[in-house]
Design an enzyme around this catalytic site. Structure first.
Site, mmCIF file in Angstrom:
data_model
loop_
_atom_site.group_PDB
_atom_site.id
_atom_site.type_symbol
_atom_site.label_atom_id
_atom_site.label_comp_id
_atom_site.label_asym_id
_atom_site.label_seq_id
_atom_site.Cartn_x
_atom_site.Cartn_y
_atom_site.Cartn_z
ATOM 1 N N ARG A 17 -3.066 3.882 8.311
ATOM 2 C CA ARG A 17 -3.777 2.829 8.679
ATOM 3 C C ARG A 17 -4.459 1.317 8.611
ATOM 4 N NH1 ARG A 17 -1.170 4.681 12.536
ATOM 5 N NH2 ARG A 17 -1.444 6.222 14.274
ATOM 6 N N GLU A 27 -1.271 -5.721 14.328
ATOM 7 C CA GLU A 27 0.769 -5.828 14.238
ATOM 8 C C GLU A 27 1.177 -5.911 15.588
ATOM 9 O OE1 GLU A 27 0.397 -1.145 11.761
ATOM 10 O OE2 GLU A 27 1.366 -1.317 13.644
ATOM 11 N N HIS A 58 5.748 -1.260 10.170
ATOM 12 C CA HIS A 58 5.386 0.356 11.139
ATOM 13 C C HIS A 58 6.470 0.711 11.572
ATOM 14 C CE1 HIS A 58 1.792 2.043 12.670
ATOM 15 N NE2 HIS A 58 2.007 3.068 12.182
#
Length: 320
Positions: free
Chosen positions: A232, A261, A280
């Site tokens: 994370r 993000e 991601h």
């Protein structure tokens, strides 16, 4: 017909869920509390992405809700304790992308060690030379430190067996014997920072782990250290990492996750020659995507039938 509200996010495919569920599946903006409440009032199920804020305030207003199904592994955006108090099950999909994220971890690590992205940028810019990214060191005999030793970290360790690395790990919830079975030495976190040439983060984001890689942690690492994060973004103090990379406190970083993000323009880590950032994407393969939706549907179907879903998150779980 029962109502399922799904995050308007590319990771969550409502078409796949409609094929699996005998329910009305509605796609909605769930990016903030107001939008989420407007969309989910009267719904029995929520299927959410990582950016959906399922807070206590939201949960207290959704009287019909039976389940919050996280389409992914991490549940740091959901108030699990309040959900349980309100009779709402919280579920995740714990291992759908273990293979993919472990592979992505190794990919980022090797890219940073061998400076592949920097070489590629040089060649694209018309520069042909191996020496600009010096020094690059041999991998054999180096030490890898795993922060958390869950399924992804264990699989990454297996992926790296052929590289003749020493491996140490910090995880307060895994005993030394279990680690030893995987040829990994259990150490304290400060010892891991002191010994590791490569540090790979796999911890969940909790109150205890948020910002754990701060300026002090980075100062404790070796100046040749490579930091990889496929866990994370919130595990890292990004300003401190940008400073460490710029000043040479550590050698490089490979990041698949950021605090926010997508990143804003001018993000301090995006564009640094010694920092590789991917969007991601570590979770992604077509197979993982199919498994994700099948498991989410199974969890939702069980909750709507009044059953305990198979991937129910117990709010008394220690790491929460």
């Amino acid at each position: 017909m029962q109502r399922v509200v799904v995050s308007d996010d590319p990771m969550v495919d409502a078409t796949l869920l409609r094929a699996e569920l005998d329910a009305e599946v509605i796609v909605a903006d769930t990016g903030d509390e107001g939008a989420l409440l407007a969309a989910a009032t009267g719904a029995e199920a929520l299927v959410v992405d990582v950016n959906t804020p399922v807070t206590a305030a939201v949960l207290d207003e959704l009287d019909e809700l039976r389940i919050v199904a996280r389409a992914g592994v991490g549940i740091d955006n959901i108030d699990v304790a309040v959900a349980a108090e309100n009779g709402v099950a919280v579920t995740n999909v714990p291992e759908y992308c273990t293979e993919e994220v472990a592979t992505h971890t190794v990919t980022l690590l090797l890219d940073c060690i061998r400076t592949v992205a920097a070489y590629d940028r040089d060649v694209r810019g018309g520069n042909w030379g191996w020496e600009r990214t010096r020094p690059v060191h041999r991998v054999r005999g180096r030490t890898l430190g795993l922060v958390s030793f869950g399924p992804i970290a264990r699989r990454a360790r297996e992926r790296l067996r052929g590289f003749d690395l020493d491996v140490v790990a910090y995880d307060p919830y895994v005993d030394a014997e279990t680690m030893a079975d995987a040829d990994v030495e259990k150490v304290a976190l400060d010892e891991l920072y002191d010994r590791a040439d490569y540090v790979s983060l796999h911890a969940p984001l909790t109150d205890d782990t948020r910002g754990m890689v701060d300026a002090a942690a980075l100062d404790a690492m070796r100046d040749n250290a490579v930091l990889v994060n496929t866990g994370r973004g919130g595990l890292i103090d990004e300003e401190a990492l940008a400073t460490a990379l710029t000043e040479g406190t550590i050698a490089g970083a490979g990041l698949d996750v950021l605090c926010d993000e997508p990143p804003s323009d001018g993000h301090p880590l995006v564009g640094l020659d010694n920092c590789v950032v991917t969007p991601h994407a570590g979770w992604y393969s077509e197979e993982a995507r199919e498994e994700l939706h099948a498991t989410v549907a199974t969890n939702v179907r069980a909750a709507l039938a009044g059953e305990t879903p198979p991937n129910y998150i117990d709010p008394e779980t220690g790491w929460l």
